[in-house]
Design an enzyme around this catalytic site. Sequence first.
Site, mmCIF file in Angstrom:
data_model
loop_
_atom_site.group_PDB
_atom_site.id
_atom_site.type_symbol
_atom_site.label_atom_id
_atom_site.label_comp_id
_atom_site.label_asym_id
_atom_site.label_seq_id
_atom_site.Cartn_x
_atom_site.Cartn_y
_atom_site.Cartn_z
ATOM 1 N N HIS B 69 10.072 21.098 16.026
ATOM 2 C CA HIS B 69 11.082 22.143 15.838
ATOM 3 C C HIS B 69 11.023 23.188 16.945
ATOM 4 O O HIS B 69 11.962 23.967 17.106
ATOM 5 C CB HIS B 69 10.950 22.783 14.458
ATOM 6 C CG HIS B 69 9.600 23.357 14.162
ATOM 7 N ND1 HIS B 69 8.500 22.567 13.929
ATOM 8 C CD2 HIS B 69 9.162 24.630 14.072
ATOM 9 C CE1 HIS B 69 7.446 23.352 13.690
ATOM 10 N NE2 HIS B 69 7.817 24.596 13.784
ATOM 11 N N SER B 335 -8.386 -10.396 6.101
ATOM 12 C CA SER B 335 -7.348 -10.809 5.157
ATOM 13 C C SER B 335 -6.036 -11.103 5.861
ATOM 14 O O SER B 335 -5.322 -12.037 5.500
ATOM 15 C CB SER B 335 -7.114 -9.711 4.104
ATOM 16 O OG SER B 335 -8.202 -9.629 3.215
ATOM 17 N N GLU B 356 -3.521 3.890 7.551
ATOM 18 C CA GLU B 356 -2.306 3.170 7.922
ATOM 19 C C GLU B 356 -1.341 4.033 8.720
ATOM 20 O O GLU B 356 -0.554 3.510 9.520
ATOM 21 C CB GLU B 356 -1.619 2.615 6.661
ATOM 22 C CG GLU B 356 -2.423 1.519 5.952
ATOM 23 C CD GLU B 356 -3.519 2.060 5.044
ATOM 24 O OE1 GLU B 356 -3.587 3.296 4.837
ATOM 25 O OE2 GLU B 356 -4.327 1.247 4.545
ATOM 26 N N ARG B 463 -0.269 -14.822 1.116
ATOM 27 C CA ARG B 463 -1.711 -14.987 0.968
ATOM 28 C C ARG B 463 -2.097 -16.454 0.805
ATOM 29 O O ARG B 463 -3.026 -16.936 1.453
ATOM 30 C CB ARG B 463 -2.189 -14.197 -0.248
ATOM 31 C CG ARG B 463 -3.672 -14.341 -0.525
ATOM 32 C CD ARG B 463 -4.127 -13.400 -1.629
ATOM 33 N NE ARG B 463 -5.567 -13.481 -1.821
ATOM 34 C CZ ARG B 463 -6.160 -14.312 -2.662
ATOM 35 N NH1 ARG B 463 -5.441 -15.140 -3.407
ATOM 36 N NH2 ARG B 463 -7.479 -14.339 -2.778
#
Lengths: 621, 621
Positions: B69, B335, B356, B463
Site C-alpha cells: 500500500h 509422500s 506451505e 495416493r
Amino acid sequence: MNEQEQWQELGQQLRVDSVRAAAAAGSGHPTSSMSAADLIAVLLARYLRYDFDRPQDARNDRLIFSKGHASPLLYSLYKAAGAISDEELLSFRKLGSRLEGHPTPAIPWVDVATGSLGQGLPYAVGMALAGKRLDRLPFRTWVLCGDSELAEGSVWEALEHAAFYELDNLITIVDVNRLGQRGETMHGWDLGSYVDRARAFGCHALEVDGHDVAAIDRAYAEALELKGRPVVIVARTIKGKGVAEVEDKNGFHGKPLDDATHAVAELGGERKLTVSVAKPNTEPARHAFPSGPLALPRYQPGEHVATRKAYGEALAALGLARGDVVALDGEVSNSTYAEIFREALPERYFEMYIAEQQLVAAAVGMQTLGWRPFASTFAAFFSRAYDFVRMASISRADICLVGSHCGVSIGEDGPSQMGLEDIAMLRSVHDSTVLYPSCANQTAKLIAAIVDRPGITYLRTTRAATPVIYEADEQFEIGGSRVLRSSETDDVALVAAGVTLHEALAAAEELAADGIACRVIDLYSVKPIDEQTLREAAAETRAIVTVEDHHAEGGLGEAVLQAFAGSESPPIVVTLAVRVMPTSGTPDQLLAEAGIDRTRVAQTVRTLVAERSTAAGARES
Amino acid sequence: MNEQEQWQELGQQLRVDSVRAAAAAGSGHPTSSMSAADLIAVLLARYLRYDFDRPQDARNDRLIFSKGHASPLLYSLYKAAGAISDEELLSFRKLGSRLEGHPTPAIPWVDVATGSLGQGLPYAVGMALAGKRLDRLPFRTWVLCGDSELAEGSVWEALEHAAFYELDNLITIVDVNRLGQRGETMHGWDLGSYVDRARAFGCHALEVDGHDVAAIDRAYAEALELKGRPVVIVARTIKGKGVAEVEDKNGFHGKPLDDATHAVAELGGERKLTVSVAKPNTEPARHAFPSGPLALPRYQPGEHVATRKAYGEALAALGLARGDVVALDGEVSNSTYAEIFREALPERYFEMYIAEQQLVAAAVGMQTLGWRPFASTFAAFFSRAYDFVRMASISRADICLVGSHCGVSIGEDGPSQMGLEDIAMLRSVHDSTVLYPSCANQTAKLIAAIVDRPGITYLRTTRAATPVIYEADEQFEIGGSRVLRSSETDDVALVAAGVTLHEALAAAEELAADGIACRVIDLYSVKPIDEQTLREAAAETRAIVTVEDHHAEGGLGEAVLQAFAGSESPPIVVTLAVRVMPTSGTPDQLLAEAGIDRTRVAQTVRTLVAERSTAAGARES
C-alpha cells in the site's frame, strides 16, 4: 509403586496401546505417539481436570492434540481414563469407528478436528480467550504440539496473540522428538531455539526431559503457578521411545510397527491401568452477558447504504439482543464496519490484528464453548485462512465469516484487495452456507438469520453504498431468493446478487423500454440455492443470464448450473463473470471492463433474444 | 549540500510526490509512504544496485515493497530514479495506468504483486535463495515491511527459512510507524519486541531511527558486511512524517491528505532531484545447471503405479533434461515423491518444511529469476497457501503446484488429509491450468508439458497405485481429453479423471454386459477444458455423467457444466461428487460411501437409461 512409578507405567501402557491400535488398523502413527506418552501420562494422572461424562461442561479443561496424527496416543488416553473400551480402541481407523485417523468431534471429548498441522494451538487460543474474557472460568487449555509443526506461521500468530491477551490459562507442550515425516526438523534437539522463540514472543518457556516424569511434573506445576503469560513447555523426547527397532530412527513415521507383538513385549506387555481423572471444580458459574430485544437497523428504500455498513450495524444490534454473540476482526474493522460492534460491545470484540489464520481459528475455538462468533476481514483475505475454514467444517464448527470488499467493484485499490475467489472457496466447503446480499435491510435480516445456522456460514458484503431495495420488514430465508421483476411474458431471467443485482435491475429497466421483458432474480442465497425459483424461471423464460462480481469458476453462475444438474431439460444459461485480470480504476469502469455491468447484461440479453427469434423463425419457416 | 542533506532532501521529495500522487488519484496511502521515505531515500541514493533499463538482468538487486500500500512511495522512487515521468506518477490508480493501487508486475521493475500483507518477505526468501543456491550471483534482496504485517505468521515462516538457509543477501527493513489501518499495532514503538523475535529466529537484527539518515546509512552498511545471516533492520518511524496535520495520528490510513497543497508546502515544496542509481556489477555470470536429453519414465500398460510416484520420477527426468527446473516440498517429499528429484538433483531441491505459505512463496520468488519451480505437498495443504496462490496469479507468476493425496480415495487417514476443495480453489484462480491425470505415463507426459506453461498450473496426483492405461508414447495436450470407450450408439457419456476414471471404466465394462453402451472420457485437463469432445458427447449420447473425487462445488462436474454455459441445447448432466463428510475407511469403502464408485456410476447410468426409455416410450404412446 510410588506415584512416579505409576506415571511411568501409565506411559508404557499408552505406548503399548498406541502400538496395538496402529497394528489393528494396519496404519497410523505409533512412533509419534510413543514420544509424547510420558508427557500425557503425567498430565492425565495429575493435572487434567475433566469430566468424561460431561464433555459439554465449560468448566472442564480443554485438551487438544495439535499433532493430530498422534491419535493412537489420544485414544489410548481415553481408554486409560475409562472412557472407551479396549475393543473400541482396536476399531481405530475402521469404517464406522469414531476413532478416525486424525481426531474429529465425532468423539465427544474432541472439540476441534486436527490433522492439518499448526492448527491446534490457534484454536486453543480461541478457547483460552473465551475462558478469560467470555466464560470467565478457571479451566486450562492444554495443547500437545509436534516440533515439526512449529514451522507453520500459524503457530507464531497463536503465541503472539496468546501473549498479547495474557493467556496464562494456555499451556503448550511441544513434543520435540526431532524427526518429521521425512527426516530431521530444522532444529533437531536444539530445544533452546524453540525456547528463545517462545520467549521472544512473550511466553514463559521452559525445557524439560520429556521422558523424566518427575521433571514433567515440576514443569506442569510451574506452568500452573505462572500468571499473566502463556506457558510453553519444550520437551526433549525420542520418537518411538521404548522400542529399540524404531527409537530415534528415520523411516518409521506414519506406519505400524513391523512386529507389534515383539514391541509390546519390549514395552513390558499390556497393562490394565485406569486413571480416575480429576473432575473440574463445578462451583464457578459461567459468565453471561445480558440479552435483550432485537432491534435491527432499518433503512429507507432508495437510501444508499453499503451492505458492509449494514453488517456492522446489524451485528451490534444482534449483540445487544444476544449475549452469546461475539465479533472478531483482522485489523480492518473500520473497513468491514465490525468497529460498530466494538464500540457498542467492547467486551465481546476481539482484535486479531493482521493474522487471518488466527482470526478464523479463534472463532472456531470460541464456538466450542457455545459462543456465536462473527469473524470479518476483506473477502480476499479469507483465502489466507482457507485451510482453517476447511478444517473448521471437519470440526463441525458453527461460525459466521463476513468478507467485505468483494469483487472488482471495490475500484482503485486493485486486484490484491478484491475478493474474486471467495464464493468458490466457501461454496466448496462441506455443508457451508454462502450468502450475498444486495441491500442494507436484507443484510441486517440475514445477519440475524445466520446466528443460529449450523456449520460454516459466509456472508459477502460490498464496499460501495448501494440502493436499499427492500422494505425493512421484509423477511429473507436462507435458501430463498427474490423475484424482483417478472411477468408472464418474460424473455430472459437475470440472476444476480450483491452489486451486480443493481446492474441487472438497471439493464432490465433499459431493456423494458425496448420491449424486452426480463425477470430479475436476487439470488442472495448462493448456497443453499433456491432451485424451485430457478426452475420456474427456466420453464417460463427463454434463457437465464447469471452475472456476478467474481471469477467464473465456482461462483454464482456455476451454482445455478449445478442447480440444473440432472435436469431433464436444462435451460440455456449464460454466465457473465470476471474473466479478466482487473486493474485499478473506478468501480463503474472496472465493472464495464470485466463485462458485468448493466450495458453488458443488456447486450447479452439482446443477443440472446435476437438469436432465439432467428432460431424460432428458422424453425417456423 | 552534503550527502546527508541530499538524502534528507530526497526523502522530502519522495514524501511530496507521494502526497501529490494520492491527491491526484483521490485515494491511496500517502501517510504509510511518508514514514518510510527516508529509509528508501538512503537505499536508493547509496545502496541499491539496479539498472532500470535492464530490469530482467539477474544481477540487479531486488526491491520488494511488502507493504504494497506504500505504492506512492515506490512510484515516487521510480520518478526519482528517472524511470517514470511526473506525468505518469500522477496517473496513479487511474484506469489504464500501470501504477495501480498496489504494485503489480505490469510495471517492469516490480517482480511480485504485493498488497496482501506478509507476502513480500516470503517471496524475497525465494529470490535470495535463488541468488545463493541457483543463480549464485551477489545481488541483494531488499524488502520493505510494515510493522502491522509482522502479525502474519508467513513473516515468521520466511525469517525462519531465511536464517536456516543463511540468506545474508536478504535485508528486511521494518517501517515501525506504530499505526495500522484502524489503530495502534500490538507492539507500538516497542522496537525491542521485533528485534528479540527476529534474533530468536536466527536473524541479525538492529534498531534504527528511521528518520536519521546517517543512522540509516550505518545500518545498511552494517547489513552489507554481515555474513551468514539475514538482516532485519527495525526502524522507528512516524506515520505521515513531515505534515503536522497527520503526523503520528490515527484516522489517516489509506486516504489522501485533506489539503495536499498545504502539505506539499509544509514539506518544502516540490523538488526535482534525480538519483543516478548505481548499476550492478555485470561481471559475474549466472550459474547454469547442465541440461540434457529428456528421458521420461515409461510404464507398462496394466502395471499399477501411483501417479504421485510417476510425478517424482518424471520430475527427476525433467530436471536432468533441463537445468532450470527446481523442486520444493513441504516436508512430505516421501509422500509426494518429490524425494526422487531430491535424490537425483539435490542442488536444485529445496526443503521448505511444514510451511506451505513459504513453499509457494519461494516458488514465486524463484520464478522471477527464470527458474521453473515445481512445488508439492498434499492437495489439501495448498489450502494453507491459497492467498499466495491468488496473489501469484496477480504476479503473473509461472509456477507448477502438484498436490498429492486428493480425495476420499486416500482412505484411513481421514478427511483432514483429503484434498476435496483443491480443484475449486485452483480453477477459480485467474488464467490457471488444472490437470488431473489417471495414469503414470500420462502424468509423466503432463509434467513435461507444463514446465513451460505460463501462469499457475496445478496437477493433482493420487495416493493409490492405479493401472497404467496409456502407452508410454502417447501424447497429451493441455486442454485435451481422451475418449477411452465409444461407439456410434453410446447411451451415456461418463466423464471422469484420476481415480474415478478407473471407476468409470469399470462401470462401463459392467454396463456393456447389460447392453448399455457408455462413452468414457478422460477429462485429465479440467482447465482449460476440451469443449469440443464434450459437445460431441452431448450430441451423440443421451446424457453425461461426471464423477469426481472432490466436492460437488467448483470441481470437474461444474467445469463440465460451465463448458455448456451459453449452449443452445445443453445436455443432461448428472454430477456425482463427494457430498458427505468422509471418515476413515478403506479407499474402496470411502469411494462407495461418497457415491463415486463403479457401483454408483453404473446405478446412475441404469436409472438414466431407464428414465429416458420411459420418457421416450411415453412420448411414443
